[in-house]
Design an enzyme around this catalytic site. Structure first.
Site, mmCIF file in Angstrom:
data_model
loop_
_atom_site.group_PDB
_atom_site.id
_atom_site.type_symbol
_atom_site.label_atom_id
_atom_site.label_comp_id
_atom_site.label_asym_id
_atom_site.label_seq_id
_atom_site.Cartn_x
_atom_site.Cartn_y
_atom_site.Cartn_z
ATOM 1 N N GLY A 1 29.098 30.644 70.978
ATOM 2 C CA GLY A 1 30.330 30.019 71.459
ATOM 3 C C GLY A 1 31.094 31.021 72.311
ATOM 4 N N ASN B 1 34.029 33.439 73.899
ATOM 5 C CA ASN B 1 34.939 34.395 73.272
ATOM 6 C C ASN B 1 36.195 33.647 72.834
ATOM 7 O OD1 ASN B 1 33.438 36.726 73.472
ATOM 8 N ND2 ASN B 1 34.131 37.111 75.580
ATOM 9 N N GLU C 1 27.594 40.180 66.263
ATOM 10 C CA GLU C 1 27.073 40.697 67.530
ATOM 11 C C GLU C 1 26.229 41.966 67.329
ATOM 12 O OE1 GLU C 1 29.290 40.089 70.928
ATOM 13 O OE2 GLU C 1 30.631 38.614 70.037
HETATM 14 N N1 LIG Z 1 39.874 27.701 62.814
HETATM 15 C C1 LIG Z 1 40.816 28.395 63.461
HETATM 16 N N2 LIG Z 1 42.057 27.897 63.612
HETATM 17 C C2 LIG Z 1 43.020 28.588 64.253
HETATM 18 N N3 LIG Z 1 42.838 29.799 64.808
HETATM 19 C C3 LIG Z 1 41.633 30.353 64.718
HETATM 20 C C4 LIG Z 1 40.541 29.682 64.062
HETATM 21 N N4 LIG Z 1 39.436 30.476 64.142
HETATM 22 C C5 LIG Z 1 39.813 31.577 64.817
HETATM 23 N N5 LIG Z 1 41.124 31.509 65.173
HETATM 24 C C6 LIG Z 1 41.855 32.551 65.934
HETATM 25 O O1 LIG Z 1 41.299 32.578 67.249
HETATM 26 C C7 LIG Z 1 41.204 33.930 67.710
HETATM 27 C C8 LIG Z 1 39.769 34.280 68.115
HETATM 28 O O2 LIG Z 1 38.907 34.170 66.998
HETATM 29 P P1 LIG Z 1 37.622 35.057 66.791
HETATM 30 O O3 LIG Z 1 37.106 34.675 65.463
HETATM 31 O O4 LIG Z 1 37.904 36.504 67.035
HETATM 32 O O5 LIG Z 1 36.687 34.489 67.970
HETATM 33 P P2 LIG Z 1 35.286 35.015 68.532
HETATM 34 O O6 LIG Z 1 34.666 35.917 67.521
HETATM 35 O O7 LIG Z 1 34.485 33.756 68.766
HETATM 36 O O8 LIG Z 1 35.592 35.709 69.825
HETATM 37 C C9 LIG Z 1 41.711 34.818 66.576
HETATM 38 O O9 LIG Z 1 43.029 35.176 66.868
HETATM 39 C C10 LIG Z 1 41.641 33.930 65.357
HETATM 40 O O10 LIG Z 1 42.630 34.277 64.415
HETATM 41 MG MG LIG Z 2 34.030 37.924 67.617
#
Ligand SMILES: Nc1ncnc2c1ncn2[C@@H]1O[C@H](COP(=O)(O)OP(=O)(O)O)[C@@H](O)[C@H]1O
Ligand SMILES: [Mg+2]
Length: 207
Positions: free
Chosen positions: A16, A18, A156
């Site tokens: 998915g 970022n 990752e």
């Molecule tokens: N289910 C959710 N509902 C609301 N906010 C979320 C949810 N999942 C993640 N977030 C927020 O979105 C942002 C990015 O999430 P992250 O898990 O780091 O994404 P990725 O690893 O896909 O880049 C973070 O600030 C996180 O707290």
């Molecule tokens: Mg991440």
């Protein structure tokens, strides 16, 4: 997301854009973050023994003690440095086993075996922070492998690896799967997906 199953003994991948929540989902399933909504349920077979005051505690990983997580749900963070707490590579690998109060000869044996597998034997006495990127990544995987968790989360894992360290890493993960470990990887890496994308979960960014 309505429901998500992590099939036992299989490799699941989270992909998915970022910010789509891959890391948050992995940390939630690994028992390290309380769910933002919904609930996480571990298989009763994985539940720690003993009764707890709250009814669902045995199948809710967020309520397990850190020692109970060590042999059940292991997490390799995206940034290996966030994981390092010891002053030598060998001690870093031994930490989980010491927390579990495993006998000293068993710890020495397991540490030596992992150092060998990870091609880190010559760095046993080095400070983890002085390692190269590939070595740090292999060490962070090793610290989690040491306590043989039933489920391993990797955020990752191949990021920043060169061809040789990539192959080492994929071999380690494949060996874990062959040994029966359930593996969950957050990844953007299409070669990794080709080999290990047995069960794929794609996250759509919230609009
Ligand atoms: N289910 C959710 N509902 C609301 N906010 C979320 C949810 N999942 C993640 N977030 C927020 O979105 C942002 C990015 O999430 P992250 O898990 O780091 O994404 P990725 O690893 O896909 O880049 C973070 O600030 C996180 O707290
Ligand atoms: Mg991440």
């Amino acid at each position: 997301m309505a429901a998500l199953d992590l099939p036992t003994g299989m490799s699941t991948t989270f992909t998915g854009a970022n910010g789509s929540g891959k890391t948050t989902l992995a940390l939630t399933l690994a028992g390290l973050l309380p769910p933002l909504s919904g609930h996480v349920e571990a298989s009763p077979a994985m539940s720690p023994p003993g009764l707890r005051p709250r009814g669902d505690a045995r199948t809710d990983p967020a309520q397990w003690r850190s020692k109970e997580l060590l042999t059940r749900l292991g997490t390799v963070f995206q940034d290996p440095e966030h994981q390092f707490v010891a002053s030598t590579v060998a001690d870093e690998i031994a930490i989980g086993l010491r927390a579990l109060r495993r006998p000293a000869p068993e710890i020495s044996r397991r540490v030596a075996e992992l150092l060998e597998q990870l091609h880190l034997t010559r760095l046993a006495k080095a400070n983890p922070f002085t390692l190269s990127g590939g070595e740090k990544r292999r060490l962070s995987v090793g610290t989690v492998l040491a306590t043989s968790p039933d489920v391993m989360f990797l955020d990752e894992p191949t990021f920043g690896q060169d061809r040789r360290t990539w192959v080492d890493l994929v071999r380690l993960v494949t060996a874990q799967l062959e040994a029966g470990t359930t593996v969950v990887s957050v990844t953007h890496d299409s070669d990794y997906l080709d080999l290990l994308g047995e069960h794929r979960v794609h996250l759509e960014a919230a609009s």
